[in-house]
Motif scaffolding. Structure first.
Motif, short mmCIF file in Angstrom:
data_model
loop_
_atom_site.label_atom_id
_atom_site.label_comp_id
_atom_site.label_asym_id
_atom_site.label_seq_id
_atom_site.Cartn_x
_atom_site.Cartn_y
_atom_site.Cartn_z
N ALA A 1 0.86 -1.18 0.00
CA ALA A 1 0.00 0.00 0.00
C ALA A 1 0.90 1.23 0.00
N VAL A 2 0.40 2.30 -0.59
CA VAL A 2 1.16 3.54 -0.71
C VAL A 2 0.30 4.69 -0.21
N TRP A 3 0.92 5.57 0.57
CA TRP A 3 0.28 6.85 0.90
C TRP A 3 0.99 7.93 0.11
N SER A 4 0.21 8.75 -0.61
CA SER A 4 0.79 9.86 -1.36
C SER A 4 -0.08 11.10 -1.16
N TRP B 1 -3.54 4.00 -1.08
CA TRP B 1 -4.01 3.22 -2.22
C TRP B 1 -3.12 1.99 -2.36
N SER B 2 -3.65 0.97 -3.02
CA SER B 2 -2.92 -0.29 -3.18
C SER B 2 -2.89 -0.66 -4.65
N ALA C 1 -4.84 -4.24 -0.77
CA ALA C 1 -6.03 -4.64 -1.53
C ALA C 1 -5.71 -5.27 -2.89
N ASP C 2 -4.48 -5.19 -3.33
CA ASP C 2 -4.13 -5.66 -4.68
C ASP C 2 -2.79 -6.37 -4.61
N ARG C 3 -2.82 -7.69 -4.44
CA ARG C 3 -1.59 -8.47 -4.24
C ARG C 3 -0.84 -8.68 -5.55
N ASP C 4 0.47 -8.47 -5.48
CA ASP C 4 1.37 -8.78 -6.59
C ASP C 4 1.76 -10.25 -6.47
#
Length: 255
Positions: free
Chosen positions: A65-68, A74-75, A124-127
């Motif tokens: 997940a990233v905070w910007s 967001w993920s 929420a969005d696995r690589d």
């Protein structure tokens, strides 16, 4: 056993399931421009990752997940993949620890960075990593006195550089190797823990664009299928190079 390779539970080495809240995640600072980190400019975002492992400690995927600024949390599996595949992305992303991530997040938001359990709720969005049966690398026969022999490769993207290499040799984990017969092997290490024996090699892949640590684990003599020591050691070796600027890509099991 060295205190830094401590026994961990299934959850604390990143198993797929309900992890413990005090498990250390991987943190990254995200900058607007490549030179910002050297000029002392504050980061514009923070990325958080966690490797998800199969029961044999091979990687099943990476949660992130990233905070910007302007977007909040967001993920994106796409961001995770680009961090590992695109050298341009890596110029604006720097591995860091929890404390530096907390400082940056407080500076950006004037609030405290959420604890690990809350951060995982942003995943929420696995690589995903492709699933496949282990390949045989090396002799198939298990040496006498051991229950199992396994070979793992921890793959990294990026370049260590001279400073990163010099720092590695200041640790007990890797001793430098200068062997004309194996020019890609730059370091070796070993550890005996309980009834297990471990040895590993640092390898350069290509022209410094990728690296790996290849770990051979001799387990036994008991028929314990998943000793926590193995997972802890794989985690520690992965962190060893990540702390020096490389990006862990996957953990593969070859035998």
């Amino acid at each position: 056993m060295d205190a830094e390779v401590r026994l961990r539970t299934r959850e604390s080495v990143g198993y797929d399931g309900e992890p413990s809240f005090d498990c250390e995640l991987d943190y990254y600072l995200v900058y607007a421009e490549p030179d910002d980190v050297w000029r002392g400019v504050a980061p514009c975002g923070i990325a958080v990752e966690e490797f998800v492992l199969h029961e044999d400690f091979a990687a099943a995927g990476v949660d992130s997940a990233v905070w910007s600024a302007g977007e909040g949390w967001w993920s994106s599996a796409g961001f995770s993949r680009s961090l590992r595949a695109d050298a341009r992305v890596r110029t604006v992303v720097r591995p860091t620890g929890r404390s530096a991530a907390e400082e940056a997040y407080r500076r950006l938001t004037d609030t405290d960075l959420p604890h690990a359990g809350e951060l995982r709720r942003q995943f929420a969005d696995r690589d995903l990593r492709p699933a496949s049966a282990p390949l045989r690398l090396g002799p198939a026969q298990v040496p006498a006195g051991f229950f199992d022999r396994r070979v793992y490769r921890i793959l990294f993207a990026g370049d260590l550089g001279e400073h990163g290499m010099a720092d590695l040799w200041c640790r007990e984990w890797l001793q430098p190797v200068d062997d004309p017969a194996e020019p890609r092997v730059l370091g070796r290490g070993a550890l005996a823990a309980q009834a297990h024996e471990f040895s590993w090699e640092l390898r350069r892949i290509g022209f410094g664009v990728a690296w790996s640590i290849d770990l051979t684990a001799l387990l036994g003599p008991d028929s314990e299928p998943e000793p926590a020591t193995l997972g802890a050691l794989l985690h520690r070796l992965r962190s060893l190079l990540r702390d020096r600027g490389l990006i862990p890509v996957t953990v593969e099991r070859f035998a």
